[in-house]
Structures are given as structure tokens and as C-alpha cells.
Design an enzyme around this catalytic site. Structure first.
Site, PDB file in Angstrom:
ATOM      1  N   CYS A  91      -1.969   9.955  -6.626  1.00 50.87           N
ATOM      2  CA  CYS A  91      -3.126   9.699  -5.760  1.00 50.87           C
ATOM      3  C   CYS A  91      -4.145  10.825  -5.906  1.00 50.87           C
ATOM      4  CB  CYS A  91      -2.718   9.574  -4.289  1.00 50.87           C
ATOM      5  SG  CYS A  91      -4.198   9.375  -3.260  1.00 50.87           S
ATOM      6  N   LYS A 116       0.860  -1.185   0.000  1.00 46.89           N
ATOM      7  CA  LYS A 116       0.000   0.000   0.000  1.00 46.89           C
ATOM      8  C   LYS A 116       0.897   1.237   0.000  1.00 46.89           C
ATOM      9  CE  LYS A 116      -3.399   2.914   0.595  1.00 46.89           C
ATOM     10  NZ  LYS A 116      -4.141   3.335  -0.603  1.00 46.89           N
TER      11      LYS A 116
HETATM   12  O1  RRO Z   1      -5.467   5.741  -0.819  1.00 44.71           O
HETATM   13  C1  RRO Z   1      -6.103   6.186  -1.802  1.00 44.71           C
HETATM   14  O2  RRO Z   1      -7.123   6.876  -1.671  1.00 44.71           O
HETATM   15  C2  RRO Z   1      -5.658   5.962  -3.182  1.00 44.71           C
HETATM   16  C3  RRO Z   1      -4.357   6.110  -3.597  1.00 44.71           C
HETATM   17 BR1  RRO Z   1      -2.955   6.478  -2.423  1.00 44.71          BR
HETATM   18  C4  RRO Z   1      -4.035   5.975  -4.987  1.00 44.71           C
HETATM   19  O3  RRO Z   1      -2.890   6.100  -5.440  1.00 44.71           O
HETATM   20  N1  RRO Z   1      -5.056   5.701  -5.838  1.00 44.71           N
HETATM   21  C5  RRO Z   1      -6.325   5.558  -5.416  1.00 44.71           C
HETATM   22  O4  RRO Z   1      -7.212   5.323  -6.252  1.00 44.71           O
HETATM   23  N2  RRO Z   1      -6.615   5.680  -4.079  1.00 44.71           N
END
Ligand code: RRO
Length: 338
Positions: A146, A44
């Protein structure tokens, strides 16, 4: 490239891994990925300190229509958890540590902290290989895309920022490697947002080509979509008044276009990991045909669980057999044009 990531990317049996964010946050989830048929483990995306992320509900999937939306908000256990996990766990496949942070400076701080950890004084030379606590087969995937951090831009859409970010990464690596036993061992890639305009493909690739990037993962979710439930007349996730990153089958055409454009525009030595809309072996076949060396699976993995790797591998092999292809290289990047 003689790293295992690349040798396993060249093996058609082992080119499917999880997308960062999909079942890879906790120790339990990472352990399951470790024993699954995935060719690598991606963590993650992490920040310096642990984060709870956005308010729930923050993930919704409409499996029938092949669409998901999320606004997780970077929930994670902090960079050190993932670093220690990768360092200490017995993992026989490449490890990709996804680094996001809530800003470039935070991401670079994480990177510097990890590199400082690398220099163990008790490294010993054995058969010309330094043995130490160096986490073998560890790669970094800098998440520049993100869409869900409130008030923060997607770095991949801010080209000057992206340029500065990559420049800083290379400077950190060069400084670190100058006197290090880990010369040329630090490999990194970046996760890009989807681009929709040819001028953006051109600008992004020109920037990336200047730096020591080993791989590019495209694409992250399509940012700031909206799903509406007709019956209740409401949005389906709570953060950002329902806006979130869109994934699933519906984003495959955008992902394929990004993989293919990046394959045409990036240096040959930059590998491409295709991500977006993969539900079947045929989807993977298309990603590879468009130029991907390996693929990541997000929405499908969350919906189906880790058994999807076994199924997808089998389906890919089946379609290759039907077409008479023995190796991935027989068709990789060989998309035909009219
Ligand atoms: O954690 C998120 O909300 C998230 C991330 Br870091 C990302 O790179 N892509 C996404 O769709 N959600």
C-alpha cells in the site's frame, strides 16, 4: 493444488476477479460481487480496527486517458467485519481476504486472531471431511504494497522487512497447523508493488521462493504519482499534496513486465494473479500470455461497475476463439520472444 481457487483459475471462463480496494469495502459492495460474474471475491485490505482513511477527495479517474490516482489511506470496516462476512455469507466462489494493517505486527495480529477462530471445538468428522464453521475456500492476500499510509514504507520495497514478514507468516501457520485439523488448509499469497529494476525482481523472487507462498498478485498501483489539472493548476486529490497510487490502462506495460518476470523467477507452484491496466479481454489475454493464472480488475471495475466481469469474460472468450485456443493453458505463459 485441489482448492477451488485453483480449479477456477484454470477455467478460462472464470479467471477474473476484483482487485482489493475496488468496490469491495461494504456489505452491499461485497454482495454485488457475490452475484456478479467474478470468479472470486477479494475484500478491501483491512486493519485491526475500522479506519476512515485519508481526507477527500482521495480518488480521481480520467477515463478518457485511462488513468486513475488514489490515496484512500486504507479505509475499511475492520478485519472482523470481512472475516465474519466470508464466514457467514453463502458464497460459492473463492474468497480472498486482503490483510494490510498499518504495520507487519498489526497484520500478523489479525492473522493470528483469525486462525484462533478456526479451531472450533464442534468440528465433526464426516466422510473424512471435517465439518465446522471453517470458512471454506478462504485465502489470505497479504498486502505488502500500500503506497498511501502516511509515514509507512511499502513493505515490498524493503526486502529485509518482507523477508521477516514472510518468515513470520510461515511460522504462525506451521505452529497453528501442527496439531490442527486444518493441516495444509491455510493458503496465502502476497500483493506486491511494481518493480522496475531487474535486481529488484531477482531479490524479491529469491525471498518469496523460500516461503510457503501460494500465489503472488502483481501489481498494486504505482505509488506516489501526481496528476495535475491544467485548467485549475491544482492537484486532483487532497492527501499527501496530491501524491497517490496510479492505476488504469497507463500501468499495463509495468504490470505485464512484473507478471512475466515473476513467472520466470518464481517456483512453478506459485500462482500469479495479474493486476494492472485491464480494460478489455485483450488486456487479460496479454496478462495470461505473460504468465498470469488469473487477473484482478481495479480502475475499470470502479469506473464501469460489476457488469465489467461479464463483458471482460465475453471479450476474452472471443479473442481465444479467434485464435483457436480452447483453454487458458493453451497460451498461458507462452509469450514469444524475438
Ligand atoms: O487504501 C489505499 O489507499 C490503497 C491501498 Br490499501 C492499496 O493497497 N493500494 C492503493 O492503491 N490504495
Amino acid at each position: 493444488m485441489n482448492d477451488r481457487l485453483y480449479s477456477s483459475l484454470l477455467n478460462y471462463n472464470g479467471c477474473i476477479m476484483n482487485a482489493s480496494g475496488a468496490l469491495c469495502m461494504s456489505k452491499d459492495e461485497l454482495d454485488k460481487l457475490n452475484i456478479s460474474e467474478s470468479c472470486a471475491i477479494v475484500s478491501k485490505s483491512c486493519s485491526l480496527e475500522p479506519r476512515n482513511g485519508n481526507q477527500e477527495p482521495r480518488w480521481y479517474a480520467d477515463i478518457e486517458n485511462g488513468i486513475s490516482i488514489n490515496s484512500m489511506g486504507l479505509p475499511n470496516l475492520g478485519y472482523n467485519f470481512y472475516y465474519q462476512y466470508f464466514k457467514n455469507r453463502d458464497i460459492q466462489k473463492p474468497k480472498l481476504m486482503s490483510i494490510a494493517g498499518t504495520s507487519m505486527n498489526e497484520a500478523l495480529d489479525i492473522f493470528k486472531l483469525i486462525l484462533n477462530e478456526y479451531e472450533f471445538p464442534n468440528a465433526i468428522l464426516h466422510d473424512n471431511i471435517y465439518l465446522s464453521d471453517y470458512p471454506d475456500n478462504l485465502f489470505f492476500e497479504f498486502n505488502m504494497s500500500c503506497p498511501n499510509i502516511v509515514g509507512k514504507p511499502q513493505i515490498g520495497y524493503e526486502f529485509n522487512y518482507m523477508n521477516e514478514y514472510l518468515n513470520n507468516i510461515d511460522t504462525i501457520i506451521n505452529t497453528f497447523q501442527k496439531n490442527s485439523i486444518f493441516k495444509n488448509k491455510i493458503k496465502y499469497g502476497i500483493k506486491l508493488p511494481p518493480y522496475f529494476d531487474v535486481s529488484h525482481f531477482n531479490t524479491a523472487s529469491e525471498i518469496i521462493n523460500k516461503y510457503n507462498v501460494s500465489f503472488v498478485t502483481c501489481i498494486n498501483s504505482i505509488g506516489n504519482g501526481l496528476i495535475i489539472d491544467t485548467a485549475s493548476e491544482t492537484v486532483v486529490i487532497k492527501p499527501k499534496e496530491g501524491l497517490g497510487g496510479i492505476g488504469g490502462k497507463v500501468i499495463k506495460s509495468t504490470a505485464l513486465a512484473n507478471v512475466n518476470m515473476m513467472r520466470k523467477l518464481l517456483r512453478d507452484d506459485i500462482h500469479i494473479i495479474g493486476c494492472g491496466g485491464i480494460e478489455t479481454g485483450e488486456d487479460i489475454f496479454q496478462h495470461i500470455l505473460a504468465g498470469a493464472d488469473a487477473v484482478q480488475v481495479g480502475t475499470c471495475l470502479v469506473n464501469e461497475g460489476i457488469n465489467c466481469f461479464d463483458r471482460l469474460n465475453r471479450e476474452l472468450i472471443q479473442i481465444m476463439n479467434q485464435k483457436g485456443y480452447q483453454f487458458k493453458n493453451d497460451f498461458k505463459g507462452k509469450l514469444k520472444f524475438l
